[in-house]
Design an enzyme around this catalytic site. Structure first.
Site, mmCIF file in Angstrom:
data_model
loop_
_atom_site.group_PDB
_atom_site.id
_atom_site.type_symbol
_atom_site.label_atom_id
_atom_site.label_comp_id
_atom_site.label_asym_id
_atom_site.label_seq_id
_atom_site.Cartn_x
_atom_site.Cartn_y
_atom_site.Cartn_z
ATOM 1 N N ASP A 280 0.695 -1.290 -0.011
ATOM 2 C CA ASP A 280 0.053 -0.105 -0.089
ATOM 3 C C ASP A 280 0.844 1.307 0.067
ATOM 4 O O ASP A 280 2.474 1.290 0.387
ATOM 5 C CB ASP A 280 -0.931 -0.084 1.346
ATOM 6 C CG ASP A 280 -0.159 -0.023 2.679
ATOM 7 O OD1 ASP A 280 0.822 -0.971 2.603
ATOM 8 O OD2 ASP A 280 -0.330 0.441 3.438
ATOM 9 N N ASP A 281 -0.016 2.496 -0.665
ATOM 10 C CA ASP A 281 0.838 3.660 -0.461
ATOM 11 C C ASP A 281 2.278 3.735 -1.008
ATOM 12 O O ASP A 281 3.199 4.260 -0.822
ATOM 13 C CB ASP A 281 1.057 4.207 1.148
ATOM 14 C CG ASP A 281 -0.238 4.522 1.818
ATOM 15 O OD1 ASP A 281 -1.366 4.307 1.063
ATOM 16 O OD2 ASP A 281 -0.151 4.368 3.213
ATOM 17 N N ASP A 396 -3.634 9.255 12.120
ATOM 18 C CA ASP A 396 -2.480 9.889 11.726
ATOM 19 C C ASP A 396 -2.822 10.677 10.357
ATOM 20 O O ASP A 396 -1.695 10.800 9.513
ATOM 21 C CB ASP A 396 -1.515 8.677 11.277
ATOM 22 C CG ASP A 396 -2.179 7.468 10.127
ATOM 23 O OD1 ASP A 396 -3.319 7.925 9.805
ATOM 24 O OD2 ASP A 396 -1.554 6.914 9.624
#
Length: 777
Positions: A280-281, A396
């Site tokens: 991910d990301d 976050d």
């Protein structure tokens, strides 16, 4: 009748009366509701009257009795004043549900045909706790632990139970300061208590997890991981080790694959048996090495899918499947939060090994809800049951700056258990404070069809308060003030302070009608809640996590109390008392707005938020009522929606108007090419300005808005800051520090133009999320 006959008759009558009384007592006791057990069991019912345990009990165990369950049972009995002896009047049977003595003692209690299942029966003759496997035994004792109604008294109950979802727990997958080793150990013990069986180690800011994934762990870190694996095992929690190589891996490189396998092998040697490869990301518009372009073609969705599948299949088939005792590999796709079919998903669906579990976050990174239909669609897209990575209560990201997210798990549809492999929460950087959401999520994933958010929320509060009623209520009041659950957009998926908001909504009609109300009593209770929490909650981690929010609660609710004093004084036509109360109210609010989240703990920090959108709105309405009493026009935001401009635009996505659109989570940005950049709003006509609020960004770059001027003028500003500061009719204020969220500047002046102007002579971007100009209408 003789005297003796009369006496005998009286004794018989008394005996009958006593028997009837005892029978009535036992019937009433049998009808008494059972204690609440969390997570909610599949089936729990009365098996007879409560059982008072003798001072000593005998334990019937065997080699097949789970050691963790036995340790927990001994500990539970000891806590309730009961000793274990070789010979005792009551026997507690613990072991596999099929063991003959356990089966006999269970009687007609149904033993579920399900992994992690348990059957439990408490009667005067015997107590039996049987499991379909070792975890089931352990969970059966966790249920038994909650059936105590007094020190040595256990509810007479029969319980048949099992989890609706195979995987339940948490993924430490957030950005920002990772949990400490002590926090992780505490979390693993907590997961055992709430019957969660999964912990995924994936902290984004652990360099050896992501940025430096090829490097072996240092000896001290490896020792910590070894202890975590052991602690997880002791609580029947599956320690899942995640390695995230996507930021730099060369998929076609044999050396990189060997480095990845070596890292997994090191964790296997420590006892880890579950592994995950999150991808991910990361970007699939570029490769990390030229060889991948040769092997998989030009970067793009399909090519990324082919590269990732080749890596994942290799790990599943040549590492996981060849190592004894391992569970199927888990992965997080690059496209993890939508329901759009793409070339990337098509490659995964067609070629990813069927054993690999695919994680999915819902219809967005932070979805407002997850429905059965959406889960079915996601399963179809990936060609298998999906494993939900739920980004709640993670904090976050910008919209969660300054927040603890303490609402219960909600807006996930009952019946998901039929369509998903499980759910894990991505918690907050504040580990102990995450227990509220984790507790309720564990309840949902255990028995989603029986989940009651309010009951579960109350039980989470009771858990933290150790059953203390005052502490439980104080926590629920505190939770309510931290109820807002944001998404990446401007609209939260859970509202802020719903209980307090309802009290305030009911208050105003009574006040305006001159009638009494009970809002003051509610505010008094809120104001006392932090002290009660500090006195009743033994979890020091929770108290540390919540410390700034508890202090802010005292200040905000103190301001509300003074606000009620203002209204009382206005009603009594006591101008002096009203003014004094307003000054105190404003001072307390000002103090509350200075409290920030703990530096370095969250990736995105900010002013602590308590009841925002509810308490502050109430205080503004108090001010408006006081202003009306003084004959003043209302104070309003005169800048929203007005024409805004700036020295230059970074792009059409960040134009000046973004800072007067009412949305605190977008922003304007200048190009960065100019020294002393400026932004301004044209109010359209001269306005009596009182204050200007500058709201900084929270996602990044907040340090840019420092050493700046705020100026008000009736006429257009000159070309330079120096000329503007010297111009007649310009009123200015200089802020040397970094702008907050917001920085509120008292700037009484009448003017049409309001400008924010950086003083720096170094070319830089000026970016702000919002500028609110408050003036008299």
């Amino acid at each position: 009748m003789s005297v003796r006959g009369k006496a005998m008759s009286l004794v018989a009558s008394l005996v009958v009366s006593l028997v009837v009384t005892l029978a009535s007592f036992h019937l009433a006791e049998a009808a008494t509701p059972l204690p609440t057990v969390s997570p909610t069991p599949q089936d729990i019912r009365r098996a007879g009257q409560d059982v008072t345990l003798p001072d000593q009990v005998r334990l019937a165990v065997s080699d097949a009795t789970d050691p963790a369950a036995l340790d927990l049972l001994r500990q539970t009995l000891r806590q309730h004043g009961v000793r274990v002896a070789r010979h005792a009047p009551l026997t507690v049977h613990l072991g596999p549900a099929t063991r003959p003595d356990v089966a006999r003692a269970l009687g007609d209690t149904t033993v579920p045909d399900h992994a992690e299942g348990s059957a439990l029966r408490v009667t005067k003759g015997a107590i039996a706790i049987g499991g379909t496997d070792a975890a089931g035994q352990y969970y059966g004792v966790q249920t038994f632990r909650q059936l105590f109604v007094r020190r040595q008294r256990v509810a007479g109950a029969a319980v048949s139970d099992y989890p609706a979802m195979p995987l339940r727990g948490a993924i430490e997958g957030f950005y920002g300061s990772p949990w400490t080793h002590a926090e992780r150990l505490d979390q693993l013990a907590f997961y055992g208590e709430v019957k969660a069986n999964t912990y995924i180690y994936a902290p984004k800011d652990d360099p050896f997890h992501r940025d430096r994934w090829r490097e072996p762990y240092p000896a001290d870190k490896l020792a910590e991981l070894d202890e975590l694996v052991d602690e997880a095992t002791a609580h029947h929690v599956r320690f899942t080790y995640a390695l995230s190589p996507g930021v730099s891996i060369c998929y076609s490189s044999a050396e990189d694959r060997a480095a990845l396998t070596a890292k997994l092998q090191a964790m296997y040697d420590l006892g880890a048996r579950a592994f995950s490869i999150p991808l991910d990301d990361i970007s699939y518009t570029r490769w990390n090495c030229a060889a991948d372009q040769t092997t998989y073609g030009a970067p793009g969705r399909a090519a990324a899918g082919r590269a990732q599948v080749e890596l994942l299949n290799d790990v599943q088939r040549n590492f996981v499947a060849t190592h004894a005792g391992t569970y199927p590999l888990q992965m997080v796709p690059t496209e993890y939060g939508d329901l759009t079919d793409t070339a990337y998903k098509q490659v995964l669906r067609a070629t990813l090994d069927p054993a690999v579990l695919v994680m999915w976050t819902g219809t967005d990174v932070v979805p407002p809800s997850i429905t059965v239909a959406q889960a079915e669609a996601a399963s179809t897209l990936f060609g298998r049951k999906i494993f939900v990575w739920d980004n709640y209560p993670v904090n976050d990201y910008g919209q969660a700056a300054g927040r603890l997210l303490l609402a219960p798990y909600d807006h996930r549809e009952p019946g998901l258990s039929d369509h998903v492999a499980g759910i894990v929460a991505n918690p907050m950087n504040q580990a102990a404070a995450s227990k509220v959401a984790e507790f309720t999520m564990a309840d949902f994933s255990w028995h989603d069809r029986a989940y009651d958010r309010d009951r579960s929320w109350r039980e989470a509060a009771s858990y933290l308060a150790g059953g203390d009623r005052r502490g439980t209520q104080a926590l629920l009041d505190f939770f309510d003030l931290n109820h807002l659950a944001p998404t990446f957009g401007p609209q939260p998926w859970q509202p802020q302070a719903p209980a307090l908001n309802a009290e305030i909504a009911a208050f105003w009609p009574h006040y305006e009608a001159g009638e009494p109300d009970d809002l003051r009593a509610h505010v008094r209770r809120l104001n006392a809640a932090p002290a009660v929490i500090r006195a009743t909650v033994d979890d020091q981690g929770f108290l540390d996590d919540a410390a700034n929010w508890l202090r802010a609660t005292e200040l905000w609710t103190g301001a509300m109390s003074r606000g009620l004093d203002v209204l009382s004084a206005v009603r009594a036509d006591d101008a002096e008392a009203a003014a004094a109360a307003r000054d105190r109210m404003d001072a307390l609010e000002g103090q509350a707005r200075q409290i920030r989240s703990v530096p370095g703990e969250n990736r995105v920090e900010g002013v602590v938020q308590i009841g925002d959108g509810v308490i502050d709105v109430f205080l503004d309405r108090v001010r408006a009522a006081h202003d009306a009493y003084l004959g003043l026009p209302p104070l309003v935001n005169v800048s929203q929606g007005k024409a805004a401009s700036q020295v230059s635009d970074w792009s059409t996505d960040y134009v000046a108007a973004r800072s007067v659109d009412g949305d605190l989570f977008n922003f304007s940005t200048t190009s960065g090419g100019e020294p002393q950049p400026w932004w301004q709003v044209d109010l359209g006509a001269p306005v009596a300005v009182e204050t200007v609020e500058v709201h900084n960004r929270v996602d990044c770059c907040a340090e840019r808005v420092a050493d700046y001027y705020v100026l008000v003028s009736n006429d257009p500003f000159p070309a330079t800051l120096a000329e503007a500061l010297a111009a007649p009719g310009v009123v200015s204020h200089h802020e040397t520090g970094q702008a907050g969220r917001p920085t509120t500047i008292d700037l009484p002046a009448t003017g049409r133009y309001v400008r924010v102007w950086l003083a720096t002579t170094t070319p830089t971007e000026l970016n702000m999320s919002e500028v609110r100009v408050l003036g008299r209408g």
